[in-house]
Design a protein around this motif. Structure first.
Motif, PDB file in Angstrom:
ATOM      1  N   ALA A  61      34.550  80.548  -4.101  1.00  0.00           N
ATOM      2  CA  ALA A  61      33.102  80.741  -4.170  1.00  0.00           C
ATOM      3  C   ALA A  61      32.373  79.534  -3.600  1.00  0.00           C
ATOM      4  O   ALA A  61      32.886  78.418  -3.608  1.00  0.00           O
ATOM      5  CB  ALA A  61      32.675  80.965  -5.624  1.00  0.00           C
ATOM      6  N   ILE A  62      31.184  79.799  -3.107  1.00  0.00           N
ATOM      7  CA  ILE A  62      30.262  78.747  -2.661  1.00  0.00           C
ATOM      8  C   ILE A  62      29.067  78.806  -3.600  1.00  0.00           C
ATOM      9  O   ILE A  62      28.514  79.867  -3.855  1.00  0.00           O
ATOM     10  CB  ILE A  62      29.832  78.961  -1.195  1.00  0.00           C
ATOM     11  CG1 ILE A  62      31.055  78.943  -0.286  1.00  0.00           C
ATOM     12  CG2 ILE A  62      28.819  77.895  -0.781  1.00  0.00           C
ATOM     13  CD1 ILE A  62      30.736  79.210   1.172  1.00  0.00           C
ATOM     14  N   TRP A  63      28.670  77.637  -4.103  1.00  0.00           N
ATOM     15  CA  TRP A  63      27.628  77.566  -5.131  1.00  0.00           C
ATOM     16  C   TRP A  63      26.441  76.782  -4.580  1.00  0.00           C
ATOM     17  O   TRP A  63      26.560  75.602  -4.277  1.00  0.00           O
ATOM     18  CB  TRP A  63      28.200  76.877  -6.353  1.00  0.00           C
ATOM     19  CG  TRP A  63      27.483  77.093  -7.639  1.00  0.00           C
ATOM     20  CD1 TRP A  63      26.260  77.635  -7.845  1.00  0.00           C
ATOM     21  CD2 TRP A  63      27.998  76.732  -8.921  1.00  0.00           C
ATOM     22  NE1 TRP A  63      25.965  77.636  -9.187  1.00  0.00           N
ATOM     23  CE2 TRP A  63      27.026  77.096  -9.869  1.00  0.00           C
ATOM     24  CE3 TRP A  63      29.176  76.135  -9.374  1.00  0.00           C
ATOM     25  CZ2 TRP A  63      27.189  76.882 -11.231  1.00  0.00           C
ATOM     26  CZ3 TRP A  63      29.333  75.931 -10.729  1.00  0.00           C
ATOM     27  CH2 TRP A  63      28.352  76.304 -11.646  1.00  0.00           C
ATOM     28  N   PHE A  64      25.307  77.449  -4.446  1.00  0.00           N
ATOM     29  CA  PHE A  64      24.078  76.841  -3.932  1.00  0.00           C
ATOM     30  C   PHE A  64      23.186  76.425  -5.102  1.00  0.00           C
ATOM     31  O   PHE A  64      22.798  77.261  -5.920  1.00  0.00           O
ATOM     32  CB  PHE A  64      23.298  77.839  -3.074  1.00  0.00           C
ATOM     33  CG  PHE A  64      23.897  78.119  -1.734  1.00  0.00           C
ATOM     34  CD1 PHE A  64      23.367  77.528  -0.591  1.00  0.00           C
ATOM     35  CD2 PHE A  64      24.976  78.978  -1.596  1.00  0.00           C
ATOM     36  CE1 PHE A  64      23.916  77.788   0.655  1.00  0.00           C
ATOM     37  CE2 PHE A  64      25.528  79.247  -0.360  1.00  0.00           C
ATOM     38  CZ  PHE A  64      24.998  78.647   0.775  1.00  0.00           C
ATOM     39  N   PHE A  65      22.862  75.146  -5.147  1.00  0.00           N
ATOM     40  CA  PHE A  65      21.892  74.623  -6.108  1.00  0.00           C
ATOM     41  C   PHE A  65      20.650  74.228  -5.333  1.00  0.00           C
ATOM     42  O   PHE A  65      20.665  73.273  -4.556  1.00  0.00           O
ATOM     43  CB  PHE A  65      22.443  73.382  -6.816  1.00  0.00           C
ATOM     44  CG  PHE A  65      23.467  73.675  -7.863  1.00  0.00           C
ATOM     45  CD1 PHE A  65      23.098  73.840  -9.183  1.00  0.00           C
ATOM     46  CD2 PHE A  65      24.810  73.782  -7.525  1.00  0.00           C
ATOM     47  CE1 PHE A  65      24.051  74.104 -10.158  1.00  0.00           C
ATOM     48  CE2 PHE A  65      25.764  74.043  -8.486  1.00  0.00           C
ATOM     49  CZ  PHE A  65      25.380  74.208  -9.804  1.00  0.00           C
ATOM     50  N   SER A  66      19.562  74.955  -5.554  1.00  0.00           N
ATOM     51  CA  SER A  66      18.300  74.609  -4.912  1.00  0.00           C
ATOM     52  C   SER A  66      17.758  73.324  -5.528  1.00  0.00           C
ATOM     53  O   SER A  66      17.891  73.095  -6.726  1.00  0.00           O
ATOM     54  CB  SER A  66      17.290  75.742  -5.109  1.00  0.00           C
ATOM     55  OG  SER A  66      16.017  75.342  -4.687  1.00  0.00           O
ATOM     56  N   LYS A  67      17.149  72.495  -4.691  1.00  0.00           N
ATOM     57  CA  LYS A  67      16.579  71.247  -5.194  1.00  0.00           C
ATOM     58  C   LYS A  67      15.174  71.414  -5.763  1.00  0.00           C
ATOM     59  O   LYS A  67      14.659  70.510  -6.397  1.00  0.00           O
ATOM     60  CB  LYS A  67      16.589  70.193  -4.088  1.00  0.00           C
ATOM     61  CG  LYS A  67      18.026  69.819  -3.729  1.00  0.00           C
ATOM     62  CD  LYS A  67      18.138  68.542  -2.990  1.00  0.00           C
ATOM     63  CE  LYS A  67      19.610  68.197  -2.842  1.00  0.00           C
ATOM     64  NZ  LYS A  67      19.837  66.989  -2.110  1.00  0.00           N
ATOM     65  N   LYS A  68      14.568  72.601  -5.556  1.00  0.00           N
ATOM     66  CA  LYS A  68      13.200  72.777  -6.045  1.00  0.00           C
ATOM     67  C   LYS A  68      12.992  74.052  -6.863  1.00  0.00           C
ATOM     68  O   LYS A  68      12.046  74.158  -7.614  1.00  0.00           O
ATOM     69  CB  LYS A  68      12.218  72.735  -4.881  1.00  0.00           C
ATOM     70  CG  LYS A  68      12.441  73.807  -3.849  1.00  0.00           C
ATOM     71  CD  LYS A  68      11.438  73.667  -2.719  1.00  0.00           C
ATOM     72  CE  LYS A  68      11.465  74.796  -1.756  1.00  0.00           C
ATOM     73  NZ  LYS A  68      12.439  75.010  -0.850  1.00  0.00           N
ATOM     74  N   TRP A  70      14.061  77.313  -9.538  1.00  0.00           N
ATOM     75  CA  TRP A  70      14.638  77.456 -10.875  1.00  0.00           C
ATOM     76  C   TRP A  70      15.754  78.491 -10.885  1.00  0.00           C
ATOM     77  O   TRP A  70      15.724  79.462 -11.641  1.00  0.00           O
ATOM     78  CB  TRP A  70      13.537  77.812 -11.875  1.00  0.00           C
ATOM     79  CG  TRP A  70      12.757  76.621 -12.325  1.00  0.00           C
ATOM     80  CD1 TRP A  70      12.104  75.719 -11.536  1.00  0.00           C
ATOM     81  CD2 TRP A  70      12.558  76.194 -13.662  1.00  0.00           C
ATOM     82  NE1 TRP A  70      11.508  74.760 -12.307  1.00  0.00           N
ATOM     83  CE2 TRP A  70      11.764  75.031 -13.618  1.00  0.00           C
ATOM     84  CE3 TRP A  70      12.952  76.692 -14.902  1.00  0.00           C
ATOM     85  CZ2 TRP A  70      11.378  74.359 -14.760  1.00  0.00           C
ATOM     86  CZ3 TRP A  70      12.565  76.029 -16.044  1.00  0.00           C
ATOM     87  CH2 TRP A  70      11.789  74.865 -15.958  1.00  0.00           C
ATOM     88  N   TYR A  71      16.745  78.290 -10.050  1.00  0.00           N
ATOM     89  CA  TYR A  71      17.929  79.133 -10.034  1.00  0.00           C
ATOM     90  C   TYR A  71      19.025  78.444  -9.239  1.00  0.00           C
ATOM     91  O   TYR A  71      18.781  77.501  -8.495  1.00  0.00           O
ATOM     92  CB  TYR A  71      17.644  80.514  -9.438  1.00  0.00           C
ATOM     93  CG  TYR A  71      17.097  80.493  -8.034  1.00  0.00           C
ATOM     94  CD1 TYR A  71      17.942  80.353  -6.928  1.00  0.00           C
ATOM     95  CD2 TYR A  71      15.735  80.629  -7.797  1.00  0.00           C
ATOM     96  CE1 TYR A  71      17.433  80.328  -5.642  1.00  0.00           C
ATOM     97  CE2 TYR A  71      15.221  80.613  -6.515  1.00  0.00           C
ATOM     98  CZ  TYR A  71      16.080  80.462  -5.438  1.00  0.00           C
ATOM     99  OH  TYR A  71      15.573  80.435  -4.164  1.00  0.00           O
ATOM    100  N   ALA A  89      17.808  79.205 -13.892  1.00  0.00           N
ATOM    101  CA  ALA A  89      18.123  77.908 -14.486  1.00  0.00           C
ATOM    102  C   ALA A  89      17.121  76.863 -14.032  1.00  0.00           C
ATOM    103  O   ALA A  89      16.478  76.995 -12.997  1.00  0.00           O
ATOM    104  CB  ALA A  89      19.535  77.490 -14.055  1.00  0.00           C
ATOM    105  N   SER A  90      17.061  75.809 -14.810  1.00  0.00           N
ATOM    106  CA  SER A  90      16.203  74.676 -14.436  1.00  0.00           C
ATOM    107  C   SER A  90      16.762  74.016 -13.184  1.00  0.00           C
ATOM    108  O   SER A  90      17.940  74.179 -12.858  1.00  0.00           O
ATOM    109  CB  SER A  90      16.192  73.652 -15.568  1.00  0.00           C
ATOM    110  OG  SER A  90      17.472  73.031 -15.676  1.00  0.00           O
ATOM    111  N   ASP A 103      20.563  76.639 -18.472  1.00  0.00           N
ATOM    112  CA  ASP A 103      20.703  78.060 -18.154  1.00  0.00           C
ATOM    113  C   ASP A 103      19.672  78.848 -18.967  1.00  0.00           C
ATOM    114  O   ASP A 103      19.631  78.723 -20.192  1.00  0.00           O
ATOM    115  CB  ASP A 103      22.123  78.509 -18.507  1.00  0.00           C
ATOM    116  CG  ASP A 103      22.363  79.964 -18.194  1.00  0.00           C
ATOM    117  OD1 ASP A 103      23.091  80.233 -17.231  1.00  0.00           O
ATOM    118  OD2 ASP A 103      21.830  80.835 -18.919  1.00  0.00           O
ATOM    119  N   TYR A 104      18.862  79.652 -18.262  1.00  0.00           N
ATOM    120  CA  TYR A 104      17.832  80.439 -18.944  1.00  0.00           C
ATOM    121  C   TYR A 104      18.186  81.919 -19.022  1.00  0.00           C
ATOM    122  O   TYR A 104      17.321  82.786 -18.905  1.00  0.00           O
ATOM    123  CB  TYR A 104      16.466  80.193 -18.309  1.00  0.00           C
ATOM    124  CG  TYR A 104      15.879  78.892 -18.801  1.00  0.00           C
ATOM    125  CD1 TYR A 104      15.401  78.776 -20.090  1.00  0.00           C
ATOM    126  CD2 TYR A 104      15.866  77.761 -17.993  1.00  0.00           C
ATOM    127  CE1 TYR A 104      14.898  77.572 -20.568  1.00  0.00           C
ATOM    128  CE2 TYR A 104      15.365  76.551 -18.459  1.00  0.00           C
ATOM    129  CZ  TYR A 104      14.887  76.479 -19.747  1.00  0.00           C
ATOM    130  OH  TYR A 104      14.399  75.286 -20.220  1.00  0.00           O
TER     131      TYR A 104
END
Length: 192
Positions: A61-68, A70-71, A89-90, A103-104
């Motif tokens: 899997a490739i996991w993208f964390f946005s820097k701005k 909320w996901y 998520a925050s 995690d929301y």
């Protein structure tokens, strides 16, 4: 914020709003750290649940964390194509090579044909009361869901199959061989 670079190993910790660790991932690999996203690779990563149960990821899997935003989005390579799992998520923080986020509850599961389903609404409704989510957080989560739905429909960013496949190809051809070589050299040194 720590300066993570391509090929670094990191831990990932997901928390609940009350500060308790909900789930953790060991040995995710940094693929890219740019101005918009932190992108990780998960391949046979050990995951530990809140109750202590451990399991290993089945598919790469490739996991993208946005820097701005909320996901974060996990792009999973299945036999029949790419599926996406969007965690509401925050924004994340980094401490001691550990990615941390809250995690929301709400998730969006996106299938290879770009159809999608919103998951865990009961968990969200229960936890927004139990953990006293502010109206600002609730509004932000629903706003981000609308943004994600549009990105999914447009096959934008990490929902573009070709982009995800090209990232995976680059990882397999350029980064993974270096990691395997380094681990082999380290094992040889320890065995001597």
């Amino acid at each position: 914020m720590e300066n993570l670079k391509k090929g670094d190993f990191v831990l990932v910790h997901a928390y609940k709003h009350n500060g308790s660790v909900y789930r953790s991932w060991e040995r995710s690999i940094v693929f890219e750290n740019n101005s918009d996203n932190l992108i990780l690779i998960n391949e046979e990563v050990v995951v530990t649940e809140l109750n202590g149960r451990k399991w290993k990821t089945n598919e790469p899997a490739i996991w993208f964390f946005s820097k701005k935003d909320w996901y974060n989005v996990i792009c999973m390579f299945k036999e029949w194509g790419i599926n996406y799992y969007c965690n509401m998520a925050s924004p994340y923080i980094i401490e001691d090579k550990t990615i941390k986020y809250v995690d929301y509850d709400l998730d969006i599961k996106v299938f290879n044909d770009n159809s999608f389903r919103i998951l865990d609404l009961k968990d969200f409704n229960r936890n927004r009361i139990n953990f006293s989510y502010s109206q600002e957080i609730i509004n932000r989560i629903w706003s981000e869901i609308e943004t994600l739905k549009e990105k999914i429909r447009q096959k934008e960013g990490c929902f573009n199959h070709d982009l995800v496949k090209s990232h995976w190809k680059e990882f397999v051809e350029q980064i993974k061989p270096k990691i395997v070589k380094l681990e082999t050299e380290t094992e040889t040194e320890i065995g001597e």
